[in-house]
Motif scaffolding. Structure first.
Motif, mmCIF file in Angstrom:
data_model
loop_
_atom_site.group_PDB
_atom_site.id
_atom_site.type_symbol
_atom_site.label_atom_id
_atom_site.label_comp_id
_atom_site.label_asym_id
_atom_site.label_seq_id
_atom_site.Cartn_x
_atom_site.Cartn_y
_atom_site.Cartn_z
ATOM 1 N N LEU A 1 0.837 -1.196 0.000
ATOM 2 C CA LEU A 1 0.000 0.000 0.000
ATOM 3 C C LEU A 1 0.876 1.252 0.000
ATOM 4 O O LEU A 1 0.608 2.203 -0.738
ATOM 5 N N GLU A 2 1.934 1.234 0.797
ATOM 6 C CA GLU A 2 2.870 2.366 0.797
ATOM 7 C C GLU A 2 3.453 2.592 -0.600
ATOM 8 O O GLU A 2 3.582 3.739 -1.042
ATOM 9 N N ASN A 3 3.814 1.509 -1.276
ATOM 10 C CA ASN A 3 4.382 1.633 -2.622
ATOM 11 C C ASN A 3 3.402 2.294 -3.589
ATOM 12 O O ASN A 3 3.776 3.170 -4.371
ATOM 13 N N VAL A 4 2.153 1.875 -3.550
ATOM 14 C CA VAL A 4 1.136 2.469 -4.432
ATOM 15 C C VAL A 4 0.920 3.934 -4.061
ATOM 16 O O VAL A 4 0.840 4.797 -4.937
ATOM 17 N N LEU A 5 0.858 4.229 -2.772
ATOM 18 C CA LEU A 5 0.667 5.611 -2.339
ATOM 19 C C LEU A 5 1.836 6.495 -2.760
ATOM 20 O O LEU A 5 1.649 7.656 -3.114
ATOM 21 N N HIS A 6 3.031 5.945 -2.721
ATOM 22 C CA HIS A 6 4.199 6.694 -3.190
ATOM 23 C C HIS A 6 4.036 7.040 -4.676
ATOM 24 O O HIS A 6 4.342 8.165 -5.099
ATOM 25 N N MET A 7 3.533 6.098 -5.445
ATOM 26 C CA MET A 7 3.320 6.335 -6.871
ATOM 27 C C MET A 7 2.227 7.386 -7.095
ATOM 28 O O MET A 7 2.335 8.209 -7.997
ATOM 29 N N ARG B 1 1.465 9.756 -4.903
ATOM 30 C CA ARG B 1 2.035 11.012 -4.402
ATOM 31 C C ARG B 1 2.980 11.651 -5.418
ATOM 32 O O ARG B 1 2.999 12.863 -5.567
ATOM 33 N N SER B 2 3.746 10.815 -6.124
ATOM 34 C CA SER B 2 4.698 11.337 -7.112
ATOM 35 C C SER B 2 4.064 11.508 -8.489
ATOM 36 O O SER B 2 4.750 11.796 -9.465
ATOM 37 N N ARG B 3 2.742 11.287 -8.555
ATOM 38 C CA ARG B 3 1.954 11.453 -9.781
ATOM 39 C C ARG B 3 2.351 10.479 -10.896
ATOM 40 O O ARG B 3 2.124 10.717 -12.061
ATOM 41 N N GLU B 4 2.942 9.353 -10.494
ATOM 42 C CA GLU B 4 3.220 8.275 -11.453
ATOM 43 C C GLU B 4 1.970 7.472 -11.745
ATOM 44 O O GLU B 4 1.870 6.800 -12.785
ATOM 45 N N LEU B 5 1.017 7.518 -10.813
ATOM 46 C CA LEU B 5 -0.182 6.701 -10.893
ATOM 47 C C LEU B 5 -1.361 7.538 -10.394
ATOM 48 O O LEU B 5 -1.325 8.056 -9.291
ATOM 49 N N PRO B 6 -2.403 7.699 -11.228
ATOM 50 C CA PRO B 6 -3.568 8.459 -10.749
ATOM 51 C C PRO B 6 -4.413 7.595 -9.812
ATOM 52 O O PRO B 6 -4.430 6.369 -9.927
ATOM 53 N N ALA B 7 -5.106 8.217 -8.915
ATOM 54 C CA ALA B 7 -5.950 7.508 -7.945
ATOM 55 C C ALA B 7 -7.309 7.205 -8.587
ATOM 56 O O ALA B 7 -8.336 7.717 -8.175
ATOM 57 N N THR B 8 -7.292 6.359 -9.609
ATOM 58 C CA THR B 8 -8.530 5.972 -10.276
ATOM 59 C C THR B 8 -9.299 4.967 -9.434
ATOM 60 O O THR B 8 -8.784 4.435 -8.442
ATOM 61 N N HIS B 9 -10.506 4.683 -9.849
ATOM 62 C CA HIS B 9 -11.324 3.683 -9.158
ATOM 63 C C HIS B 9 -10.594 2.349 -9.072
ATOM 64 O O HIS B 9 -10.588 1.698 -8.028
ATOM 65 N N GLU B 10 -9.974 1.949 -10.173
ATOM 66 C CA GLU B 10 -9.263 0.660 -10.207
ATOM 67 C C GLU B 10 -8.092 0.636 -9.245
ATOM 68 O O GLU B 10 -7.836 -0.362 -8.589
#
Length: 90
Positions: free
Chosen positions: A71-77, A79-88
């Motif tokens: 979860l921390e890894n995804v949140l880091h992504m 936070r750094s805008r590598e990954l948008p917080a989409t529904h998926e």
């Protein structure tokens, strides 16, 4: 003073329930915000996951520790805008 790690588990569970409540409501807010994330909201979820990971590590609860780390890894992504917080993602 002597104690067993099992004596700490009820406190850990209580803390986790509080952290999970924060995580759940914050993830819904993050999903609603989409690409316009509030960095402090993402940081608060990260801190809650980090607290769970630390407690789980101290108690030897490796599966919980590994999940919190992911979860921390995804949140880091997010936070750094590598990954948008989409529904998926949420």
């Amino acid at each position: 003073m002597s104690f067993e790690l099992n004596d700490l588990v009820p406190g850990f569970v209580e803390d986790c329930l509080e952290h999970l409540g924060t995580i759940e409501s914050s993830l819904m807010d993050m999903e609603a915000a989409g690409e316009h994330q509030d960095p402090e909201l993402v940081n608060s979820v990260f801190r809650a996951a980090h607290s769970i990971k630390g407690g789980a590590g101290m108690l030897g609860l490796d599966n919980i520790k590994a999940l919190a780390h992911k979860l921390e890894n995804v949140l880091h992504m997010v936070r750094s805008r590598e990954l948008p917080a989409t529904h998926e993602v949420v």
